[in-house]
Scaffold this motif. Structure first.
Motif, PDB file in Angstrom:
ATOM      1  N   ILE B  18       0.833  -1.212   0.000  1.00  0.00           N
ATOM      2  CA  ILE B  18       0.000   0.000   0.000  1.00  0.00           C
ATOM      3  C   ILE B  18       0.867   1.262   0.000  1.00  0.00           C
ATOM      4  CG2 ILE B  18      -1.754   1.260   1.335  1.00  0.00           C
ATOM      5  CD1 ILE B  18      -2.062  -1.721   2.714  1.00  0.00           C
ATOM      6  N   VAL B  19       0.537   2.196  -0.886  1.00  0.00           N
ATOM      7  CA  VAL B  19       1.161   3.510  -0.816  1.00  0.00           C
ATOM      8  C   VAL B  19       0.215   4.441  -0.050  1.00  0.00           C
ATOM      9  CG1 VAL B  19       1.664   5.588  -2.153  1.00  0.00           C
ATOM     10  CG2 VAL B  19       2.694   3.415  -2.785  1.00  0.00           C
ATOM     11  N   ILE B  20       0.771   5.124   0.960  1.00  0.00           N
ATOM     12  CA  ILE B  20       0.000   6.083   1.752  1.00  0.00           C
ATOM     13  C   ILE B  20       0.420   7.483   1.309  1.00  0.00           C
ATOM     14  CG2 ILE B  20      -0.468   6.934   4.084  1.00  0.00           C
ATOM     15  CD1 ILE B  20       0.445   4.087   5.064  1.00  0.00           C
ATOM     16  N   LEU B  21      -0.528   8.264   0.800  1.00  0.00           N
ATOM     17  CA  LEU B  21      -0.203   9.601   0.287  1.00  0.00           C
ATOM     18  C   LEU B  21      -0.481  10.688   1.321  1.00  0.00           C
ATOM     19  CD1 LEU B  21      -1.845   9.471  -3.271  1.00  0.00           C
ATOM     20  CD2 LEU B  21       0.462   8.754  -2.586  1.00  0.00           C
ATOM     21  N   CYS B  22       0.479  11.587   1.482  1.00  0.00           N
ATOM     22  CA  CYS B  22       0.280  12.799   2.296  1.00  0.00           C
ATOM     23  C   CYS B  22       0.228  13.999   1.350  1.00  0.00           C
ATOM     24  CB  CYS B  22       1.438  12.980   3.278  1.00  0.00           C
ATOM     25  SG  CYS B  22       1.565  11.627   4.459  1.00  0.00           S
ATOM     26  N   HIS B  23      -0.402  15.083   1.801  1.00  0.00           N
ATOM     27  CA  HIS B  23      -0.501  16.241   0.899  1.00  0.00           C
ATOM     28  C   HIS B  23       0.814  17.020   0.834  1.00  0.00           C
ATOM     29  CE1 HIS B  23      -0.959  19.159   4.198  1.00  0.00           C
ATOM     30  NE2 HIS B  23      -1.946  18.443   4.696  1.00  0.00           N
ATOM     31  N   ARG B  24       0.965  17.773  -0.236  1.00  0.00           N
ATOM     32  CA  ARG B  24       2.158  18.601  -0.407  1.00  0.00           C
ATOM     33  C   ARG B  24       2.196  19.664   0.703  1.00  0.00           C
ATOM     34  NH1 ARG B  24      -0.343  21.773  -5.566  1.00  0.00           N
ATOM     35  NH2 ARG B  24      -1.390  23.375  -4.342  1.00  0.00           N
ATOM     36  N   ASN B  25       3.350  20.295   0.897  1.00  0.00           N
ATOM     37  CA  ASN B  25       3.537  21.171   2.065  1.00  0.00           C
ATOM     38  C   ASN B  25       3.012  20.460   3.309  1.00  0.00           C
ATOM     39  OD1 ASN B  25       4.455  23.318   0.436  1.00  0.00           O
ATOM     40  ND2 ASN B  25       2.340  23.936   0.039  1.00  0.00           N
ATOM     41  N   PRO B  26       3.596  19.314   3.630  1.00  0.00           N
ATOM     42  CA  PRO B  26       2.988  18.454   4.660  1.00  0.00           C
ATOM     43  C   PRO B  26       2.969  19.126   6.028  1.00  0.00           C
ATOM     44  CG  PRO B  26       5.224  17.745   4.196  1.00  0.00           C
ATOM     45  CD  PRO B  26       4.890  18.776   3.159  1.00  0.00           C
ATOM     46  N   ASP B  27       1.909  18.847   6.778  1.00  0.00           N
ATOM     47  CA  ASP B  27       1.802  19.350   8.146  1.00  0.00           C
ATOM     48  C   ASP B  27       1.741  18.158   9.100  1.00  0.00           C
ATOM     49  OD1 ASP B  27      -0.722  18.301   7.841  1.00  0.00           O
ATOM     50  OD2 ASP B  27      -1.715  20.249   7.695  1.00  0.00           O
ATOM     51  N   GLY B  28       1.573  18.457  10.379  1.00  0.00           N
ATOM     52  CA  GLY B  28       1.583  17.408  11.391  1.00  0.00           C
ATOM     53  C   GLY B  28       0.441  16.425  11.242  1.00  0.00           C
ATOM     54  N   ASP B  29      -0.689  16.871  10.704  1.00  0.00           N
ATOM     55  CA  ASP B  29      -1.835  15.970  10.616  1.00  0.00           C
ATOM     56  C   ASP B  29      -1.685  14.988   9.460  1.00  0.00           C
ATOM     57  OD1 ASP B  29      -4.231  14.873  11.426  1.00  0.00           O
ATOM     58  OD2 ASP B  29      -5.445  16.246  10.219  1.00  0.00           O
ATOM     59  N   THR B  30      -1.264  15.462   8.303  1.00  0.00           N
ATOM     60  CA  THR B  30      -1.138  14.529   7.175  1.00  0.00           C
ATOM     61  C   THR B  30      -0.013  13.529   7.450  1.00  0.00           C
ATOM     62  OG1 THR B  30      -1.255  14.414   4.750  1.00  0.00           O
ATOM     63  CG2 THR B  30       0.466  15.833   5.657  1.00  0.00           C
ATOM     64  N   LEU B  31       1.102  13.984   8.022  1.00  0.00           N
ATOM     65  CA  LEU B  31       2.203  13.076   8.319  1.00  0.00           C
ATOM     66  C   LEU B  31       1.872  12.165   9.508  1.00  0.00           C
ATOM     67  CD1 LEU B  31       5.251  15.482   7.879  1.00  0.00           C
ATOM     68  CD2 LEU B  31       4.526  13.658   6.329  1.00  0.00           C
ATOM     69  N   GLY B  32       1.265  12.749  10.546  1.00  0.00           N
ATOM     70  CA  GLY B  32       0.899  11.958  11.715  1.00  0.00           C
ATOM     71  C   GLY B  32      -0.099  10.866  11.343  1.00  0.00           C
ATOM     72  N   SER B  33      -1.104  11.218  10.544  1.00  0.00           N
ATOM     73  CA  SER B  33      -2.103  10.234  10.121  1.00  0.00           C
ATOM     74  C   SER B  33      -1.463   9.195   9.214  1.00  0.00           C
ATOM     75  CB  SER B  33      -3.246  10.935   9.379  1.00  0.00           C
ATOM     76  OG  SER B  33      -3.873  11.877  10.217  1.00  0.00           O
ATOM     77  N   GLY B  34      -0.589   9.654   8.316  1.00  0.00           N
ATOM     78  CA  GLY B  34       0.071   8.746   7.384  1.00  0.00           C
ATOM     79  C   GLY B  34       0.944   7.724   8.096  1.00  0.00           C
ATOM     80  N   PHE B  35       1.780   8.192   8.998  1.00  0.00           N
ATOM     81  CA  PHE B  35       2.666   7.258   9.697  1.00  0.00           C
ATOM     82  C   PHE B  35       1.904   6.393  10.699  1.00  0.00           C
ATOM     83  CE2 PHE B  35       6.029   9.806   7.812  1.00  0.00           C
ATOM     84  CZ  PHE B  35       6.892   8.797   7.400  1.00  0.00           C
ATOM     85  N   ALA B  36       0.859   6.942  11.327  1.00  0.00           N
ATOM     86  CA  ALA B  36       0.030   6.110  12.203  1.00  0.00           C
ATOM     87  C   ALA B  36      -0.524   4.934  11.402  1.00  0.00           C
ATOM     88  CB  ALA B  36      -1.105   6.933  12.810  1.00  0.00           C
ATOM     89  N   LEU B  37      -1.031   5.229  10.205  1.00  0.00           N
ATOM     90  CA  LEU B  37      -1.584   4.166   9.365  1.00  0.00           C
ATOM     91  C   LEU B  37      -0.499   3.155   8.979  1.00  0.00           C
ATOM     92  CD1 LEU B  37      -3.989   2.950   7.869  1.00  0.00           C
ATOM     93  CD2 LEU B  37      -3.529   4.505   5.957  1.00  0.00           C
ATOM     94  N   HIS B  38       0.687   3.670   8.653  1.00  0.00           N
ATOM     95  CA  HIS B  38       1.801   2.773   8.309  1.00  0.00           C
ATOM     96  C   HIS B  38       2.098   1.793   9.460  1.00  0.00           C
ATOM     97  CE1 HIS B  38       5.754   1.347   7.062  1.00  0.00           C
ATOM     98  NE2 HIS B  38       6.235   1.757   8.226  1.00  0.00           N
ATOM     99  N   TYR B  39       2.142   2.309  10.695  1.00  0.00           N
ATOM    100  CA  TYR B  39       2.464   1.438  11.838  1.00  0.00           C
ATOM    101  C   TYR B  39       1.320   0.472  12.137  1.00  0.00           C
ATOM    102  CZ  TYR B  39       6.409   4.596  12.455  1.00  0.00           C
ATOM    103  OH  TYR B  39       7.551   5.319  12.244  1.00  0.00           O
ATOM    104  N   ILE B  40       0.091   0.906  11.884  1.00  0.00           N
ATOM    105  CA  ILE B  40      -1.054   0.005  12.047  1.00  0.00           C
ATOM    106  C   ILE B  40      -0.947  -1.145  11.042  1.00  0.00           C
ATOM    107  CG2 ILE B  40      -3.567  -0.195  11.706  1.00  0.00           C
ATOM    108  CD1 ILE B  40      -3.743   2.770  12.767  1.00  0.00           C
ATOM    109  N   LEU B  41      -0.675  -0.797   9.779  1.00  0.00           N
ATOM    110  CA  LEU B  41      -0.596  -1.810   8.717  1.00  0.00           C
ATOM    111  C   LEU B  41       0.564  -2.780   8.974  1.00  0.00           C
ATOM    112  CD1 LEU B  41      -1.311   0.546   5.676  1.00  0.00           C
ATOM    113  CD2 LEU B  41      -2.835  -1.261   6.554  1.00  0.00           C
TER     114      LEU B  41
END
Lengths: 321, 321
Positions: B18-41
């Motif tokens: 799975i590729v998890i996409l974060c938005h450009r000019n990333p902020d704490g929410d897109t990265l935090g949600s993205g990496f949380a999902l990565h660790y869950i998976l």
């Protein structure tokens, strides 16, 4: 003696014509806890009055907008968020030795009251006040009580940033939201609004920033002249004085504050440098990450003395400035 | 189509590589949600990789300290905190039209994914991620997941200060504390630490503060020269530009920012003055409390134009400067 929340509620039920004491130089927690208790007692049909040696600063006015202190001869005295009778201030000295109940969260509490609850694990006394509110079945946690409790918790935790914040602090805040507290207004007043003098002193202090030791050390100073020129109060310096250690890459943050015939020096350090050792060399002391000392003389003397001490700590050669 | 958390968990169970996409000019929410999902998976035994057009800014490194992106041909694409495919950025354009699942909290979400959860009542996408974590019985909410979720919630709410904060945001934060999140470090990195260039631009901007109309209006400006001299990035200006409206008693806060052949003007107002009307007169627009416009020409021209508009709003005579 130490009592439980339930016992505290029983004691309060037995009281009437109650004076609620806040500590001198009042902050959001002592005032928030004090006014929360006042509104709780009001719902119980009891007369109470909040007293503070320094009065109530106007930024907290949303907590006492409809509060009119009643005149009465106190039959009971309750102290909130006060660790020591010395913090009453001169105006309230008459209550020393007369406190029936103390509600607090400071581990250093002197147990000067007849009965006390001192919850050291609480980030704010207001967290204890929430439990006291729930301890009375007939009391509703109204919006005005929620505003007071939220103020206590958010100010004592630096808006949930400081390391004393707990999961419980967040849980309390969440419940105050449900009770309708006006958190956006409170946060704006407590954490955003700055006085004209605060802006002026901030500008002056930023103009003094200097870097040393390859930018691992930042130094600012505040002279008596600067304070006079800007009209800033000591209470407005808090955030300003902490600034050097908030700069990325800075291991040692130094703030010099002019006092009679010398400079008070505050040191904040990261993991690498022991602030108490450095300040110890200049006759001061403190903790590993935060310490202070006093150097008599003028600004240049104080700067030279502390930079010499810092140089030894970095022990890898010359200052680059 | 819109799906529930339970359905979302089912979809994720069926995916792999799975590729998890974060938005450009990333902020704490897109990265935090993205990496949380990565660790869950990862706990589910699945391979996933977080991708962002602009990479991962180093202040967030605590979230991906032990993360080593794996190479694989993606079989599924999940977008987190991205309202619109236009926010992928050029580097991730190849995923347009290929997103299987979108997890978001923006009301403006374009529903570009095959399936989506868009919880508009959430202050942060990370709040939704918490529920997804609980949706898998065999997944533990570890410290590393808690750090990610806390980061998303605290950054999107300005550390629980902004008006989008809810009681639920606090409840989520409280649970992340229980899971051991390192909130003190995260808050220091996100809300205290300032870069050298940020300190430098702050100093320059403070030196431009001027007051008008009996201090009911404060104005600051930022020229291209100042940006060059300090090396500050636009992303570092956020807090600095908001400063005029944080001054006590100021009803109208003006920030001028030099752009090619003119000045972009941002207006922030209190209840008394309608910012959108004022900016409208200069060809701009916005909301009642926050609006903007552009004035071609030099600094003095731009200042004069906006102060003239503000003067009419106060409609009680002359500027005192």
């Amino acid at each position: 003696m130490e009592i439980t929340v339930a016992e505290c509620c029983e004691r309060l039920r037995e009281m009437d014509d109650i004076v609620i004491l806040c500590h001198r130089n009042p902050d959001g927690d002592t005032l928030g806890s004090g006014f929360a208790l006042h509104y709780i007692l009001k719902q119980l049909g009891k007369r109470s009055r909040v007293e503070c040696h320094d009065g109530f600063p106007k930024q907290y006015s949303y907590m006492f907008r409809d509060y009119a202190p009643e005149e009465f001869e106190p039959k009971a005295v309750v102290a909130v968020d006060i660790a020591d009778e010395q913090l009453f201030g001169d105006g309230l000295e008459k209550y020393c030795g007369r406190v029936d109940l103390c509600i607090d969260h400071h581990g250093s509490n002197k147990h000067y009251a007849k009965d006390w609850i001192v919850r050291e694990t609480a980030a704010a006394t207001a967290e204890v006040m929430e439990d006291i509110c729930y301890g009375f079945e007939e009391v509703t946690l109204t919006k005005e009580i929620a505003d007071c409790i939220y103020t206590g918790v958010s100010t004592d935790t630096g808006c949930f940033r400081y390391s004393n914040t707990t999961g419980h602090s967040h849980a309390v805040a969440g419940r105050m939201f449900k009770a309708g507290c006006d958190f956006a207004m409170i946060n704006r007043v407590m954490f955003e609004l700055k006085s004209l003098s605060r802006i002026a002193i901030e500008k002056e202090v930023l103009n003094t920033v200097e870097y040393h030791f390859n930018k691992r050390c930042a130094l600012v100073y505040i002279t008596s002249d600067m304070m006079e020129r800007t009209g800033a109060l000591d209470s407005e310096l808090e955030g300003v004085a902490a600034m050097p250690r908030e700069i990325e890459g800075v291991e040692v943050g130094i703030t010099l504050r002019q006092r009679d015939n010398g400079f008070k020096i505050s040191l904040r350090t990261g993991d690498e440098v022991d602030a108490s050792v450095l300040c110890g060399r200049l006759g001061g002391g403190g903790h590993r990450c935060a310490a202070g000392c006093f150097v008599p003389g003028d600004l240049e003397t104080a700067k030279a003395a502390i930079l010499e001490a810092v140089k030894e700590a970095f022990n890898d050669g010359e200052d680059d400035q």
